[in-house]
Scaffold this motif. Structure first.
Motif, PDB file in Angstrom:
ATOM      1  N   LEU A 101      -3.704 -10.039  -0.142  1.00 29.48           N
ATOM      2  CA  LEU A 101      -3.494  -8.593  -0.015  1.00 29.48           C
ATOM      3  C   LEU A 101      -3.585  -8.021  -1.422  1.00 29.48           C
ATOM      4  N   ASP A 102      -4.077  -6.784  -1.543  1.00 31.51           N
ATOM      5  CA  ASP A 102      -4.115  -6.143  -2.857  1.00 31.51           C
ATOM      6  C   ASP A 102      -2.691  -5.975  -3.381  1.00 31.51           C
ATOM      7  N   SER A 105      -0.752  -3.401  -1.631  1.00 33.54           N
ATOM      8  CA  SER A 105      -0.601  -3.553  -0.170  1.00 33.54           C
ATOM      9  C   SER A 105       0.661  -4.344   0.147  1.00 33.54           C
ATOM     10  N   TYR A 132      -3.800  -3.872  10.510  1.00 36.26           N
ATOM     11  CA  TYR A 132      -3.146  -3.168   9.397  1.00 36.26           C
ATOM     12  C   TYR A 132      -2.745  -1.761   9.844  1.00 36.26           C
ATOM     13  N   HIS A 184     -11.188  -5.868  -0.940  1.00 36.28           N
ATOM     14  CA  HIS A 184     -10.806  -4.453  -0.758  1.00 36.28           C
ATOM     15  C   HIS A 184     -11.441  -3.858   0.500  1.00 36.28           C
ATOM     16  N   GLN A 185     -11.558  -4.649   1.537  1.00 34.88           N
ATOM     17  CA  GLN A 185     -12.385  -4.231   2.682  1.00 34.88           C
ATOM     18  C   GLN A 185     -11.990  -2.864   3.261  1.00 34.88           C
ATOM     19  N   ILE A 186     -10.709  -2.695   3.547  1.00 35.77           N
ATOM     20  CA  ILE A 186     -10.314  -1.459   4.237  1.00 35.77           C
ATOM     21  C   ILE A 186     -10.453  -0.248   3.302  1.00 35.77           C
ATOM     22  N   LYS A 187     -10.088  -0.430   2.051  1.00 33.89           N
ATOM     23  CA  LYS A 187     -10.242   0.670   1.082  1.00 33.89           C
ATOM     24  C   LYS A 187     -11.708   1.080   0.994  1.00 33.89           C
ATOM     25  N   LEU A 200      -1.233   0.605   2.631  1.00 33.63           N
ATOM     26  CA  LEU A 200      -1.855  -0.368   3.529  1.00 33.63           C
ATOM     27  C   LEU A 200      -0.844  -1.484   3.783  1.00 33.63           C
TER      28      LEU A 200
HETATM   29  N1  URA Z   1      -8.280  -4.384   2.679  1.00 34.26           N
HETATM   30  C1  URA Z   1      -7.954  -3.814   1.501  1.00 34.26           C
HETATM   31  O1  URA Z   1      -8.642  -2.926   1.034  1.00 34.26           O
HETATM   32  N2  URA Z   1      -6.861  -4.255   0.863  1.00 34.26           N
HETATM   33  C2  URA Z   1      -6.045  -5.227   1.340  1.00 34.26           C
HETATM   34  O2  URA Z   1      -5.033  -5.577   0.715  1.00 34.26           O
HETATM   35  C3  URA Z   1      -6.393  -5.801   2.577  1.00 34.26           C
HETATM   36  C4  URA Z   1      -7.524  -5.365   3.228  1.00 34.26           C
END
Ligand code: URA
Length: 230
Positions: A101-102, A105, A132, A184-187, A200
């Motif tokens: 996790l970042d 996060s 998430y 950083h997938q979700i970001k 997150l």
């Molecule tokens: N995606 C993100 O950007 N940050 C995370 O910590 C996990 C998934």
């Protein structure tokens, strides 16, 4: 390592003798006789031959941590505090993180010394869902769910993300399920649709939920059911 190899690593036991012993049914893996010379055995299993321990199984460790903000998902770092500081030192040996996790996060972080197991949890091709809760600076537009479901193009990796699911919980809040764990997938996915992630929090990986009883910074061993679910 193959069972026959584990036996023949013993002084004075040839591959042929190992196969004969296995065929005779005098070799056990975790207490159960195994007659298959080619059976793959991990380092956590105990192997015996005629009652003598040939390989003492190492203790496997599977932990869930409620990661707080500000801790790096790394085993060591010169600048930032790491999640290892939250784990009892006697458990540190060979521990690695199954899906980082970042630093900012929070939520479910799994640590283990079992590399085969953690690969099954994190391998993008296996497509284990990761859930998430996310909050954003701007309102989440109606087309965001559609864009995420179609997959977002990541120029750097030259790939399209697997279809992700988005459930709106408020104007700037959603639950998102992704099936990989890219950097950083979700970001980056929100950035691609002109929005920005502010918080997150990972709730779940596969069927392993972050335990409600764990305060930020607390950890516990995974249960047999949780381990076997992967
Ligand atoms: N995606 C993100 O950007 N940050 C995370 O910590 C996990 C998934």
């Amino acid at each position: 390592m193959k069972l026959s190899r584990i036996l023949s690593n013993q002084n004075g036991v040839s591959r042929k003798q190992a196969s004969a012993l296995i065929a005779a049914g005098v070799v056990t893996i975790d207490g159960i006789a195994c007659r298959e010379a080619a059976r793959e055995v991990d380092r956590f299993s105990t192997v015996t031959c005629r009652g003598n321990v040939v390989q003492p199984g190492e203790p496997a460790c599977y932990l869930m941590l409620h990661k707080p903000q500000g801790y790096l998902s790394a085993t060591a770092d010169k600048v930032h505090k790491t999640v290892m500081e939250l784990i009892e030192p006697s458990l540190h040996k060979d521990l690695h993180i199954a899906g980082r996790l970042d630093r900012a996060s929070t939520g479910l972080l799994i640590l283990t010394n079992d590399g085969l197991w953690s690969r099954r949890l994190t391998e993008p091709d296996i497509k284990i869902p990761k859930v998430y809760r996310v909050t954003t600076t701007d309102e989440i537009t109606p087309d965001t769910a559609k864009r995420f479901a179609e997959g977002i193009w990541f120029e750097f990796e030259q790939l399209r993300t697997s279809p992700a699911q988005l459930e709106l919980l408020g104007a700037r809040e959603a639950r998102i399920t992704i099936f990989e764990g890219r950097y950083h997938q979700i970001k980056r996915m929100f950035h691609a649709v002109g929005n920005r992630v502010t918080t997150l929090h990972r709730e779940k990986m596969g069927s392993i939920n972050l335990d409600d009883c764990l305060a930020p910074g607390a950890s516990r061993q995974l249960t047999e059911t949780e381990i076997n679910s992967v």
